[in-house]
Write an enzyme that holds these catalytic residues in place. Structure first.
Site, PDB file in Angstrom:
ATOM      1  N   LEU A 113      -2.772 -22.610 -34.075  1.00 12.18           N
ATOM      2  CA  LEU A 113      -1.334 -23.224 -34.047  1.00 12.18           C
ATOM      3  C   LEU A 113      -0.706 -21.303 -33.773  1.00 12.18           C
ATOM      4  O   LEU A 113      -0.466 -20.368 -34.876  1.00 12.18           O
ATOM      5  CB  LEU A 113      -0.492 -24.308 -35.141  1.00 12.18           C
ATOM      6  CG  LEU A 113       0.526 -24.729 -34.480  1.00 12.18           C
ATOM      7  CD1 LEU A 113      -0.051 -25.810 -33.468  1.00 12.18           C
ATOM      8  CD2 LEU A 113       1.333 -25.531 -35.675  1.00 12.18           C
ATOM      9  N   GLY A 116      -1.036 -17.125 -29.941  1.00 13.64           N
ATOM     10  CA  GLY A 116      -1.617 -16.770 -28.855  1.00 13.64           C
ATOM     11  C   GLY A 116      -2.657 -17.169 -27.979  1.00 13.64           C
ATOM     12  O   GLY A 116      -2.593 -16.339 -27.537  1.00 13.64           O
ATOM     13  N   LEU A 117      -3.095 -18.476 -28.649  1.00 14.95           N
ATOM     14  CA  LEU A 117      -4.191 -18.913 -27.812  1.00 14.95           C
ATOM     15  C   LEU A 117      -3.742 -20.081 -26.910  1.00 14.95           C
ATOM     16  O   LEU A 117      -4.157 -21.042 -26.735  1.00 14.95           O
ATOM     17  CB  LEU A 117      -5.294 -19.371 -28.583  1.00 14.95           C
ATOM     18  CG  LEU A 117      -5.965 -17.743 -29.391  1.00 14.95           C
ATOM     19  CD1 LEU A 117      -7.376 -18.337 -30.028  1.00 14.95           C
ATOM     20  CD2 LEU A 117      -6.303 -16.942 -28.574  1.00 14.95           C
ATOM     21  N   ALA A 122      -1.523 -26.928 -24.408  1.00 14.18           N
ATOM     22  CA  ALA A 122      -3.272 -27.394 -24.480  1.00 14.18           C
ATOM     23  C   ALA A 122      -2.158 -28.896 -24.952  1.00 14.18           C
ATOM     24  O   ALA A 122      -2.691 -30.053 -24.281  1.00 14.18           O
ATOM     25  CB  ALA A 122      -3.790 -26.897 -24.965  1.00 14.18           C
ATOM     26  N   ASP A 164       0.645 -20.161 -19.800  1.00 15.03           N
ATOM     27  CA  ASP A 164      -0.323 -21.256 -20.533  1.00 15.03           C
ATOM     28  C   ASP A 164      -0.380 -22.870 -19.968  1.00 15.03           C
ATOM     29  O   ASP A 164      -1.453 -23.224 -20.024  1.00 15.03           O
ATOM     30  CB  ASP A 164       0.886 -21.314 -21.922  1.00 15.03           C
ATOM     31  CG  ASP A 164       0.937 -20.291 -23.194  1.00 15.03           C
ATOM     32  OD1 ASP A 164       0.941 -19.180 -22.828  1.00 15.03           O
ATOM     33  OD2 ASP A 164       0.845 -20.301 -23.828  1.00 15.03           O
TER      34      ASP A 164
HETATM   35  O1  PMV Z   1       1.831 -16.990 -27.500  1.00 14.89           O
HETATM   36  P1  PMV Z   1       1.782 -17.689 -26.686  1.00 14.89           P
HETATM   37  O2  PMV Z   1       0.742 -18.132 -26.644  1.00 14.89           O
HETATM   38  O3  PMV Z   1       3.020 -18.953 -26.763  1.00 14.89           O
HETATM   39  O4  PMV Z   1       1.715 -16.926 -25.818  1.00 14.89           O
HETATM   40  C1  PMV Z   1       3.988 -16.307 -25.294  1.00 14.89           C
HETATM   41  C2  PMV Z   1       3.700 -15.474 -24.379  1.00 14.89           C
HETATM   42  C3  PMV Z   1       4.805 -14.662 -23.396  1.00 14.89           C
HETATM   43  O5  PMV Z   1       4.589 -14.487 -22.130  1.00 14.89           O
HETATM   44  C4  PMV Z   1       5.564 -13.966 -24.562  1.00 14.89           C
HETATM   45  C5  PMV Z   1       6.134 -15.897 -23.101  1.00 14.89           C
HETATM   46  C6  PMV Z   1       6.173 -16.550 -22.445  1.00 14.89           C
HETATM   47  O6  PMV Z   1       5.900 -18.476 -22.000  1.00 14.89           O
HETATM   48  O7  PMV Z   1       5.013 -16.394 -21.198  1.00 14.89           O
END
Ligand code: PMV
Length: 345
Positions: A113, A116-117, A122, A164
């Protein structure tokens, strides 16, 4: 009972800059969140969440999802997991025009959680699919992506991009630029993921980049330069014209790796890396990865490296502060039913 799963993702390039309209290339990976939904006769929503890289817990509430019940777990933890499930329930109720539909929901996830994945995307994507199918409505992956984006947008106070949620719903490699989202062809890239056991606060990190960008022209230019890297990377993928799923050649991996290194440097300059992420990135590079960068919002969580050999995995395994290492295959299928139902194409 309906059961749906959806994959997490890594960013090959472009996180943060995508928030300001630059393109990004996220790639879905074979680590999935699975949501099981049983419709109820009343308007109660009962959620059991397990394996969210946090302690499992169960909560129950009736009617509106606006009010959270009192449960004996730290509030941020409940908010993080529940906010997304609530938003998915709201989207499913809206899509099926069933504002009082109640559900028993179980969430299981192999995706750490907030690391960054794309764990939340999901869960939202799989949740919307399972809950709408439970109400006899079938949405296309694009419609699910769109609704999942609305849900994330709401939970993250308007800070989320479509990256995402689109990658998770569609699967494979995609490119996202503002509202324009398209699947792209990509070979089977040899992703290795290193996890520092931590997580970053996406909202805070996005706000930090926004403040830097407002204050300094060179920070705004850094964001634009990340966009240039993404365009360069996309051109390489398009030129390689590799069949989806084919093994990439060495020249392509070398060039993509170089761009990933560049991308990481610029993210570091924007203040979203951390000591542990930098240390994993450097360990991957010394393990002979073609390139390595943080993935997602940063602050803590995961890095992604390119290496078809076992060397990067070994180097990361022996790096202090590395909690987990795994090879992440491109997930060619995005959201899918796990209960035998076949989606109309
Ligand atoms: O950490 P994650 O998987 O929520 O990715 C965030 C990515 C950002 O570019 C920083 C924000 C976004 O919603 O694109």
């Amino acid at each position: 009972m309906t059961v749906s799963s959806a994959p997490g993702k890594v960013y090959l390039f472009g996180e943060h800059a995508v928030v300001y309209g630059e393109p990004a290339v996220p790639c879905a990976i074979e680590r999935r969140a699975t949501v099981t939904v049983d419709p109820r006769d009343d308007d109660v929503v009962r959620v059991v969440a397990e394996d969210l890289s946090l302690n499992g817990f169960a909560v129950e509430y009736s009617g509106s999802t606006d009010e959270h019940p009192d449960v004996d777990v730290p509030t941020p933890l409940v908010e993080a997991a529940m906010g997304y499930v609530d938003a998915a329930v709201d989207q499913a109720r809206d899509a099926a025009d069933a504002p009082d539909a109640g559900f028993d929901i179980t969430v299981e996830s192999e995706i750490p959680l907030g690391a960054g994945l794309g764990s939340s995307a999901a869960v939202v994507v799989a949740g919307i699919d399972a809950a709408t199918r439970a109400l006899d409505v079938e949405l296309s992956p694009r419609e699910i992506a769109d609704r999942a984006y609305q849900a994330e947008h709401e939970v993250q106070d308007g800070q989320a991009s479509r990256a995402d949620t689109f990658a998770s719903a569609m699967g494979g490699a995609v490119r996202v630029e503002g509202d324009d989202c398209q699947p792209i062809d990509a070979p089977s890239l040899p992703f290795v993921v290193g996890f520092d056991g931590g997580s970053g606060d996406t909202g805070k990190l996005v706000a930090g980049v926004r403040a830097l960008r407002d204050r300094y022209d060179f920070a705004a230019q850094t964001v634009e330069t990340i966009g240039d890297i993404v365009r360069e990377g996309e051109a390489l993928l398009a030129d390689a014209d590799a069949e989806a799923g084919a093994d990439p050649d060495e020249e392509l991996l070398e060039s993509l790796g170089e761009l990933m290194n560049f991308n990481h440097g610029l993210l570091e300059a924007l203040g979203v890396s951390s000591r542990s992420l930098d240390s994993l990135v450097w360990a991957a590079r010394s393990g002979d990865a073609y390139g390595a960068k943080l993935t997602g919002a940063g602050g803590g969580g995961c890095i992604v490296a390119l290496d078809p050999t076992p060397e990067t995995e070994t180097a990361l395994q022996y790096t202090p502060g590395c909690e987990d290492v795994f090879r992440a295959e491109l997930a060619t299928t995005g959201v899918r039913a796990e209960d035998g139902e076949v989606r109309d194409e």
